[in-house]
Motif scaffolding. Sequence first.
Motif, PDB file in Angstrom:
ATOM      1  N   ASP A  94     -31.942  33.101  20.305  1.00 52.23           N
ATOM      2  CA  ASP A  94     -33.001  33.496  19.369  1.00 52.23           C
ATOM      3  C   ASP A  94     -33.500  34.873  19.789  1.00 52.23           C
ATOM      4  N   PRO A  95     -33.220  35.916  19.010  1.00 54.20           N
ATOM      5  CA  PRO A  95     -33.545  37.279  19.446  1.00 54.20           C
ATOM      6  C   PRO A  95     -35.035  37.526  19.630  1.00 54.20           C
ATOM      7  N   LEU A  96     -35.884  36.905  18.797  1.00 52.70           N
ATOM      8  CA  LEU A  96     -37.316  37.138  18.938  1.00 52.70           C
ATOM      9  C   LEU A  96     -37.840  36.532  20.230  1.00 52.70           C
ATOM     10  N   PHE A  97     -37.436  35.297  20.525  1.00 56.27           N
ATOM     11  CA  PHE A  97     -37.903  34.683  21.768  1.00 56.27           C
ATOM     12  C   PHE A  97     -37.325  35.405  22.984  1.00 56.27           C
ATOM     13  N   MET A  98     -36.075  35.841  22.888  1.00 57.76           N
ATOM     14  CA  MET A  98     -35.481  36.576  23.996  1.00 57.76           C
ATOM     15  C   MET A  98     -36.281  37.852  24.273  1.00 57.76           C
ATOM     16  N   ALA A  99     -36.724  38.507  23.201  1.00 60.54           N
ATOM     17  CA  ALA A  99     -37.469  39.754  23.357  1.00 60.54           C
ATOM     18  C   ALA A  99     -38.859  39.537  23.935  1.00 60.54           C
ATOM     19  N   LEU A 100     -39.397  38.328  23.768  1.00 54.60           N
ATOM     20  CA  LEU A 100     -40.740  38.032  24.260  1.00 54.60           C
ATOM     21  C   LEU A 100     -40.736  36.955  25.337  1.00 54.60           C
ATOM     22  N   THR A 148     -45.135  46.254  23.804  1.00 54.90           N
ATOM     23  CA  THR A 148     -44.293  46.994  24.751  1.00 54.90           C
ATOM     24  C   THR A 148     -43.073  46.185  25.151  1.00 54.90           C
ATOM     25  N   ALA A 149     -43.265  44.894  25.405  1.00 51.40           N
ATOM     26  CA  ALA A 149     -42.158  44.026  25.782  1.00 51.40           C
ATOM     27  C   ALA A 149     -41.130  43.935  24.666  1.00 51.40           C
ATOM     28  N   LEU A 150     -41.611  43.841  23.437  1.00 48.71           N
ATOM     29  CA  LEU A 150     -40.698  43.761  22.290  1.00 48.71           C
ATOM     30  C   LEU A 150     -39.874  45.029  22.152  1.00 48.71           C
ATOM     31  N   VAL A 151     -40.517  46.174  22.285  1.00 43.74           N
ATOM     32  CA  VAL A 151     -39.800  47.449  22.190  1.00 43.74           C
ATOM     33  C   VAL A 151     -38.776  47.579  23.313  1.00 43.74           C
ATOM     34  N   ALA A 152     -39.175  47.231  24.533  1.00 43.36           N
ATOM     35  CA  ALA A 152     -38.270  47.339  25.678  1.00 43.36           C
ATOM     36  C   ALA A 152     -37.082  46.394  25.532  1.00 43.36           C
ATOM     37  N   ALA A 153     -37.337  45.176  25.100  1.00 43.79           N
ATOM     38  CA  ALA A 153     -36.255  44.202  24.961  1.00 43.79           C
ATOM     39  C   ALA A 153     -35.322  44.560  23.807  1.00 43.79           C
ATOM     40  N   ARG A 154     -35.869  45.050  22.725  1.00 45.95           N
ATOM     41  CA  ARG A 154     -35.028  45.421  21.579  1.00 45.95           C
ATOM     42  C   ARG A 154     -34.066  46.548  21.926  1.00 45.95           C
ATOM     43  N   ALA A 155     -34.483  47.444  22.817  1.00 42.76           N
ATOM     44  CA  ALA A 155     -33.592  48.519  23.239  1.00 42.76           C
ATOM     45  C   ALA A 155     -32.357  47.954  23.924  1.00 42.76           C
ATOM     46  N   ALA A 202     -28.096  42.843  18.223  1.00 47.72           N
ATOM     47  CA  ALA A 202     -28.429  41.417  18.242  1.00 47.72           C
ATOM     48  C   ALA A 202     -29.803  41.150  17.660  1.00 47.72           C
ATOM     49  N   ALA A 203     -30.671  42.166  17.682  1.00 46.82           N
ATOM     50  CA  ALA A 203     -32.025  41.998  17.155  1.00 46.82           C
ATOM     51  C   ALA A 203     -32.209  42.685  15.810  1.00 46.82           C
ATOM     52  N   SER A 204     -31.116  43.157  15.212  1.00 50.52           N
ATOM     53  CA  SER A 204     -31.236  43.914  13.970  1.00 50.52           C
ATOM     54  C   SER A 204     -31.700  43.058  12.797  1.00 50.52           C
ATOM     55  N   GLY A 205     -31.524  41.746  12.902  1.00 41.23           N
ATOM     56  CA  GLY A 205     -31.922  40.871  11.802  1.00 41.23           C
ATOM     57  C   GLY A 205     -33.392  40.516  11.784  1.00 41.23           C
ATOM     58  N   LEU A 206     -34.132  40.920  12.809  1.00 43.77           N
ATOM     59  CA  LEU A 206     -35.562  40.597  12.847  1.00 43.77           C
ATOM     60  C   LEU A 206     -36.332  41.430  11.830  1.00 43.77           C
ATOM     61  N   THR A 207     -37.151  40.776  11.031  1.00 42.06           N
ATOM     62  CA  THR A 207     -37.962  41.486  10.057  1.00 42.06           C
ATOM     63  C   THR A 207     -39.249  41.994  10.705  1.00 42.06           C
ATOM     64  N   VAL A 208     -39.906  42.909  10.011  1.00 39.67           N
ATOM     65  CA  VAL A 208     -41.178  43.432  10.517  1.00 39.67           C
ATOM     66  C   VAL A 208     -42.199  42.305  10.627  1.00 39.67           C
ATOM     67  N   GLY A 209     -42.208  41.421   9.636  1.00 41.43           N
ATOM     68  CA  GLY A 209     -43.150  40.306   9.666  1.00 41.43           C
ATOM     69  C   GLY A 209     -42.921  39.380  10.841  1.00 41.43           C
ATOM     70  N   GLU A 210     -41.667  39.085  11.148  1.00 47.32           N
ATOM     71  CA  GLU A 210     -41.359  38.219  12.282  1.00 47.32           C
ATOM     72  C   GLU A 210     -41.773  38.857  13.594  1.00 47.32           C
ATOM     73  N   GLN A 211     -41.527  40.154  13.716  1.00 50.28           N
ATOM     74  CA  GLN A 211     -41.911  40.840  14.947  1.00 50.28           C
ATOM     75  C   GLN A 211     -43.431  40.925  15.090  1.00 50.28           C
ATOM     76  N   ALA A 212     -44.135  41.184  13.982  1.00 50.77           N
ATOM     77  CA  ALA A 212     -45.601  41.217  14.030  1.00 50.77           C
ATOM     78  C   ALA A 212     -46.154  39.847  14.397  1.00 50.77           C
ATOM     79  N   ARG A 213     -45.570  38.805  13.820  1.00 52.26           N
ATOM     80  CA  ARG A 213     -45.998  37.444  14.152  1.00 52.26           C
ATOM     81  C   ARG A 213     -45.769  37.144  15.626  1.00 52.26           C
ATOM     82  N   GLY A 214     -44.633  37.587  16.169  1.00 52.38           N
ATOM     83  CA  GLY A 214     -44.345  37.367  17.578  1.00 52.38           C
ATOM     84  C   GLY A 214     -45.327  38.079  18.492  1.00 52.38           C
ATOM     85  N   VAL A 215     -45.657  39.331  18.163  1.00 53.80           N
ATOM     86  CA  VAL A 215     -46.576  40.115  18.998  1.00 53.80           C
ATOM     87  C   VAL A 215     -47.974  39.510  18.972  1.00 53.80           C
TER      88      VAL A 215
END
Length: 241
Positions: free
Chosen positions: A49-55, A117-124, A129-142
Amino acid sequence: MSFAPVLHSEWLKIRTLRSLLGALLALSAATTAFSAVAGVSETSDPEFDPLFMALSGVTPGQIAAISFGAMAVSAEFHGGALRLSLAAVPRRGRWFAAKATAIAVPVLAVGLVTAFTALVAARAGLGDAASGLTVGEQARGVVGCAVYLTLMALLAAGLTAVLRSGVGALSLLIPFLIVVSFVIGDVAGAATDFLPDKAGQVVLYETHDGSLGPWSGLGVTALWTAAALLAGAWSVRRRDA
């Protein structure tokens, strides 16, 4: 004394205690570092799960959050500090509400910056693998990550007020988060979905299974936190300083 000056005095306590500032720094550093490392790890798992991996750095970060909440309250039980606080603010419920607010606000603020910051660092590191994450999903995660860390800090604060010991609260919470979630979880099955950490972390996943969604999961964690704070407030009101 009205609520505003009480809150200001509690904020001064937190701002001037190096151990509490260190806990906030540890929260930020651990969450960001572990998320960045996870971002460059293997992503071939079919359940990745790319969002959980990023956070995913929230797992060690929550230990710093509960340490912050526990230490902020336990400091009142050393050297007669609580008696002095209550001499200035005889309305114990107001004092405890100010203490909880002074804990929640900095954790929420640091949590928001850290999660972003963690999301930006992990996405790099995740790259495509994280290209499918939408802005809404990332905002919800943060936002969900910051709220989750805040709730865990307040859970620790409430439990510390009940036990009158930061060591006691941490001795219960840290094994609970580590042992119950990672060892007993697979055995106990769906029952663990309603534990405070499991429920609250649903908001960090892009997709989720089970009976709880992202916000209902945070709601369950909020109920655990509210119960701990109410118990802590009762303890402060009913027991001698």
